[in-house]
Design a protein around this motif. Sequence first.
Motif, PDB file in Angstrom:
ATOM      1  N   PHE A   1       0.810  -1.215   0.000  1.00 22.49           N
ATOM      2  CA  PHE A   1       0.000   0.000   0.000  1.00 22.49           C
ATOM      3  C   PHE A   1       0.845   1.268   0.000  1.00 22.49           C
ATOM      4  CE2 PHE A   1      -3.258  -2.951   0.688  1.00 22.49           C
ATOM      5  CZ  PHE A   1      -4.471  -2.321   0.470  1.00 22.49           C
ATOM      6  N   TRP A   2       2.067   1.182   0.504  1.00 24.68           N
ATOM      7  CA  TRP A   2       2.930   2.359   0.567  1.00 24.68           C
ATOM      8  C   TRP A   2       3.670   2.575  -0.750  1.00 24.68           C
ATOM      9  CZ3 TRP A   2       6.931   3.170   5.091  1.00 24.68           C
ATOM     10  CH2 TRP A   2       7.403   4.493   5.066  1.00 24.68           C
ATOM     11  N   PHE A   3       4.290   1.525  -1.263  1.00 20.55           N
ATOM     12  CA  PHE A   3       5.178   1.667  -2.420  1.00 20.55           C
ATOM     13  C   PHE A   3       4.564   1.220  -3.750  1.00 20.55           C
ATOM     14  CE2 PHE A   3       7.996   0.955   1.306  1.00 20.55           C
ATOM     15  CZ  PHE A   3       8.518   2.236   1.372  1.00 20.55           C
ATOM     16  N   GLN A   4       3.457   0.491  -3.680  1.00 25.30           N
ATOM     17  CA  GLN A   4       2.798   0.018  -4.900  1.00 25.30           C
ATOM     18  C   GLN A   4       1.373   0.579  -4.986  1.00 25.30           C
ATOM     19  OE1 GLN A   4       4.523  -1.785  -7.147  1.00 25.30           O
ATOM     20  NE2 GLN A   4       6.274  -1.622  -5.789  1.00 25.30           N
ATOM     21  N   ASP A   5       1.200   1.800  -4.504  1.00 28.67           N
ATOM     22  CA  ASP A   5      -0.137   2.398  -4.491  1.00 28.67           C
ATOM     23  C   ASP A   5      -0.723   2.530  -5.896  1.00 28.67           C
ATOM     24  OD1 ASP A   5       1.752   4.348  -5.086  1.00 28.67           O
ATOM     25  OD2 ASP A   5       0.906   5.867  -3.755  1.00 28.67           O
ATOM     26  N   GLU A   6       0.128   2.752  -6.890  1.00 31.85           N
ATOM     27  CA  GLU A   6      -0.377   2.821  -8.270  1.00 31.85           C
ATOM     28  C   GLU A   6      -0.940   1.475  -8.707  1.00 31.85           C
ATOM     29  OE1 GLU A   6       1.864   4.859 -11.327  1.00 31.85           O
ATOM     30  OE2 GLU A   6       2.957   5.983  -9.790  1.00 31.85           O
ATOM     31  N   GLN A   7      -0.267   0.394  -8.359  1.00 27.88           N
ATOM     32  CA  GLN A   7      -0.747  -0.953  -8.702  1.00 27.88           C
ATOM     33  C   GLN A   7      -2.079  -1.227  -8.012  1.00 27.88           C
ATOM     34  OE1 GLN A   7       0.528  -3.595 -10.819  1.00 27.88           O
ATOM     35  NE2 GLN A   7      -1.611  -4.041 -10.425  1.00 27.88           N
ATOM     36  N   VAL A   8      -2.171  -0.859  -6.753  1.00 29.63           N
ATOM     37  CA  VAL A   8      -3.409  -1.057  -6.004  1.00 29.63           C
ATOM     38  C   VAL A   8      -4.552  -0.309  -6.689  1.00 29.63           C
ATOM     39  CG1 VAL A   8      -4.563  -0.583  -3.810  1.00 29.63           C
ATOM     40  CG2 VAL A   8      -2.235  -1.509  -3.815  1.00 29.63           C
ATOM     41  N   CYS A   9      -4.292   0.915  -7.119  1.00 25.39           N
ATOM     42  CA  CYS A   9      -5.313   1.697  -7.827  1.00 25.39           C
ATOM     43  C   CYS A   9      -5.689   1.055  -9.151  1.00 25.39           C
ATOM     44  CB  CYS A   9      -4.830   3.134  -8.054  1.00 25.39           C
ATOM     45  SG  CYS A   9      -4.867   4.137  -6.559  1.00 25.39           S
ATOM     46  N   GLU A  10      -4.722   0.482  -9.851  1.00 27.31           N
ATOM     47  CA  GLU A  10      -5.019  -0.201 -11.121  1.00 27.31           C
ATOM     48  C   GLU A  10      -5.959  -1.368 -10.897  1.00 27.31           C
ATOM     49  OE1 GLU A  10      -1.665  -1.275 -13.571  1.00 27.31           O
ATOM     50  OE2 GLU A  10      -0.742   0.697 -13.269  1.00 27.31           O
ATOM     51  N   TRP A  11      -5.742  -2.144  -9.836  1.00 31.43           N
ATOM     52  CA  TRP A  11      -6.619  -3.273  -9.537  1.00 31.43           C
ATOM     53  C   TRP A  11      -8.058  -2.812  -9.368  1.00 31.43           C
ATOM     54  CZ3 TRP A  11      -2.952  -5.553  -5.291  1.00 31.43           C
ATOM     55  CH2 TRP A  11      -1.918  -6.269  -5.908  1.00 31.43           C
ATOM     56  N   LEU A  12      -8.225  -1.618  -8.811  1.00 32.59           N
ATOM     57  CA  LEU A  12      -9.561  -1.085  -8.550  1.00 32.59           C
ATOM     58  C   LEU A  12     -10.075  -0.200  -9.684  1.00 32.59           C
ATOM     59  CD1 LEU A  12      -9.079  -0.115  -4.800  1.00 32.59           C
ATOM     60  CD2 LEU A  12     -10.399  -2.044  -5.693  1.00 32.59           C
ATOM     61  N   ASP A  13      -9.267  -0.051 -10.734  1.00 28.79           N
ATOM     62  CA  ASP A  13      -9.611   0.820 -11.854  1.00 28.79           C
ATOM     63  C   ASP A  13      -9.848   2.257 -11.379  1.00 28.79           C
ATOM     64  OD1 ASP A  13      -9.915   1.298 -14.572  1.00 28.79           O
ATOM     65  OD2 ASP A  13     -12.083   1.003 -14.500  1.00 28.79           O
ATOM     66  N   LEU A  14      -8.938   2.726 -10.508  1.00 30.63           N
ATOM     67  CA  LEU A  14      -9.012   4.078  -9.960  1.00 30.63           C
ATOM     68  C   LEU A  14      -7.824   4.901 -10.428  1.00 30.63           C
ATOM     69  CD1 LEU A  14      -9.858   3.260  -6.227  1.00 30.63           C
ATOM     70  CD2 LEU A  14     -11.449   4.080  -7.976  1.00 30.63           C
ATOM     71  N   ASP A  15      -8.022   6.190 -10.553  1.00 28.09           N
ATOM     72  CA  ASP A  15      -6.942   7.124 -10.857  1.00 28.09           C
ATOM     73  C   ASP A  15      -6.283   7.505  -9.534  1.00 28.09           C
ATOM     74  OD1 ASP A  15      -5.930  10.040 -10.951  1.00 28.09           O
ATOM     75  OD2 ASP A  15      -6.064   9.471 -13.074  1.00 28.09           O
ATOM     76  N   ILE A  16      -4.986   7.256  -9.429  1.00 27.53           N
ATOM     77  CA  ILE A  16      -4.288   7.486  -8.169  1.00 27.53           C
ATOM     78  C   ILE A  16      -4.390   8.946  -7.707  1.00 27.53           C
ATOM     79  CG2 ILE A  16      -2.021   7.897  -9.217  1.00 27.53           C
ATOM     80  CD1 ILE A  16      -0.868   6.305  -6.769  1.00 27.53           C
ATOM     81  N   ASN A  17      -4.347   9.872  -8.656  1.00 29.21           N
ATOM     82  CA  ASN A  17      -4.438  11.287  -8.286  1.00 29.21           C
ATOM     83  C   ASN A  17      -5.810  11.609  -7.697  1.00 29.21           C
ATOM     84  OD1 ASN A  17      -1.784  11.976  -9.198  1.00 29.21           O
ATOM     85  ND2 ASN A  17      -2.555  11.869 -11.285  1.00 29.21           N
ATOM     86  N   GLU A  18      -6.841  10.985  -8.238  1.00 25.13           N
ATOM     87  CA  GLU A  18      -8.191  11.193  -7.705  1.00 25.13           C
ATOM     88  C   GLU A  18      -8.323  10.616  -6.301  1.00 25.13           C
ATOM     89  OE1 GLU A  18     -10.607  13.067  -9.095  1.00 25.13           O
ATOM     90  OE2 GLU A  18      -9.110  13.539 -10.623  1.00 25.13           O
ATOM     91  N   VAL A  19      -7.693   9.483  -6.077  1.00 24.81           N
ATOM     92  CA  VAL A  19      -7.735   8.858  -4.753  1.00 24.81           C
ATOM     93  C   VAL A  19      -7.096   9.787  -3.718  1.00 24.81           C
ATOM     94  CG1 VAL A  19      -6.893   6.938  -3.336  1.00 24.81           C
ATOM     95  CG2 VAL A  19      -7.811   6.497  -5.624  1.00 24.81           C
ATOM     96  N   TYR A  20      -5.932  10.344  -4.047  1.00 19.24           N
ATOM     97  CA  TYR A  20      -5.247  11.209  -3.083  1.00 19.24           C
ATOM     98  C   TYR A  20      -5.962  12.544  -2.883  1.00 19.24           C
ATOM     99  CZ  TYR A  20      -1.263   8.182  -2.236  1.00 19.24           C
ATOM    100  OH  TYR A  20      -0.459   7.146  -1.831  1.00 19.24           O
TER     101      TYR A  20
END
Length: 77
Positions: A56-75
């Motif tokens: 969750f700390w270093f692979q947050d982009e991968q986690v977002c991809e699994w959920l089909d989320l934009d990482i910038n939107e999540v933050y």
Amino acid sequence: NIMTITKEIRLTQFEFWSGAKQFAEKLTYTELNELEGYIEDFFIDGLTETDINDLFWFQDEQVCEWLDLDINEVYKR
């Protein structure tokens, strides 16, 4: 000798720390539940607490991809 202790815990109950905590707090309860399936599928042998936190700390982009989320939107939540 080192003893291995295994426990089952819901991702929604996991106590993240450092950068992983900041990211995980942005995710919804539903998203964390959905992630459990991905983690179980990709890490069949399980993960240590540190492995989960680092994911969750270093692979947050991968986690977002699994959920089909934009990482910038999540933050921005």
